[in-house]
Motif scaffolding. Sequence first.
Motif, PDB file in Angstrom:
ATOM      1  N   ARG A 156       0.815  -1.220   0.000  1.00  0.00           N
ATOM      2  CA  ARG A 156       0.000   0.000   0.000  1.00  0.00           C
ATOM      3  C   ARG A 156       0.850   1.273   0.000  1.00  0.00           C
ATOM      4  N   ALA A 157       2.153   1.157   0.167  1.00  0.00           N
ATOM      5  CA  ALA A 157       3.026   2.334   0.061  1.00  0.00           C
ATOM      6  C   ALA A 157       2.894   2.959  -1.325  1.00  0.00           C
ATOM      7  N   GLU A 158       2.615   2.135  -2.319  1.00  0.00           N
ATOM      8  CA  GLU A 158       2.417   2.636  -3.680  1.00  0.00           C
ATOM      9  C   GLU A 158       1.177   3.521  -3.756  1.00  0.00           C
ATOM     10  N   THR A 159       0.110   3.098  -3.089  1.00  0.00           N
ATOM     11  CA  THR A 159      -1.124   3.888  -3.082  1.00  0.00           C
ATOM     12  C   THR A 159      -0.942   5.184  -2.308  1.00  0.00           C
ATOM     13  N   VAL A 160      -0.208   5.120  -1.193  1.00  0.00           N
ATOM     14  CA  VAL A 160       0.076   6.326  -0.409  1.00  0.00           C
ATOM     15  C   VAL A 160       0.871   7.318  -1.260  1.00  0.00           C
ATOM     16  N   ALA A 161       1.800   6.809  -2.073  1.00  0.00           N
ATOM     17  CA  ALA A 161       2.585   7.674  -2.952  1.00  0.00           C
ATOM     18  C   ALA A 161       1.676   8.392  -3.955  1.00  0.00           C
ATOM     19  N   SER A 162       0.688   7.677  -4.476  1.00  0.00           N
ATOM     20  CA  SER A 162      -0.277   8.310  -5.387  1.00  0.00           C
ATOM     21  C   SER A 162      -1.048   9.410  -4.669  1.00  0.00           C
TER      22      SER A 162
END
Length: 299
Positions: free
Chosen positions: A80-86
């Motif tokens: 979910r770090a990828e989603t937080v980056a978005s």
Amino acid sequence: MDQQRYDNLKLGERGAIISIVAYICLTALKLIIGTTAGSEALKADGLNNATDIVASIAVLIGLKLAQRPADKDHTYGHWRAETVASLVASFIMMAVGLQVLFEAFGSVFQGKHESPDLLAAYTGVFCAIIMYLVYRYNKRLATRIKSQAVMAAARDNISDAWVSIGAVIGIVGSQFGLPWLDPVTAIIVGLLICKTAWDIFREATHHLTDGFDVELIEEYRDTIAGIDGVETVKDVRARNYGSNAVVDVVITVRGDLDLQQAHDICTDVENELLEEHDVYTVHVHVEPEPEQENVKESL
């Protein structure tokens, strides 16, 4: 399968790095030419790209963090770090869009009229083309690896191309005595940036709050219902971890089956969803048909 997903994240880093390099080069070019040619619009566009460097770095960090394996505090991994980056990228884009709108409305009331050198317009066109090419690359990459963060970067790329086009229109318009073109195009561009930021924010928060595409849920349900041995599909739930889908299923089977037979059906459900829909992981709970009570074990 996990290795392939980690490899996809590594590929996603390439898109973020390309964006960072492009933004650094274009920021320097726009600020230098904008100062030399006397174009406030081009200099503002250069400062806009400077903030985009931060957004792209946030995407890169998110992709790197998402590659970390599961640990004691993150038993499902760090996807979910990828989603937080978005989400972070959407905040930065919204701030830029609001700044563009604020300055555009300010220009309307101040009634400023500038006639910078046409070199600034040529530079703006060149930069818009570069950002469009970066956008096309990142969009194809995001679609290929199914990356939310890289798609957010791609949307940021195309919004910056629009900003450059808006600056060009304003610069060219000032040469023909049409000062109103500059603020009008800037307002349109600002609205486009804000809309893009809102779309990214809405998608990221939808995933972070365990929202999921209901049409995909129905596709999963249809796939499960067609598997031999599945009597009924009682429930199908899914959520996203980054760009990965995690599915929870409750099915019923004949009550006269033994534990191994029920387990084999569960394995068939898992394998079918993994292969047919490329989900990340599947949890299957099996129950006997309600009217049959002679089963002693359930998973």
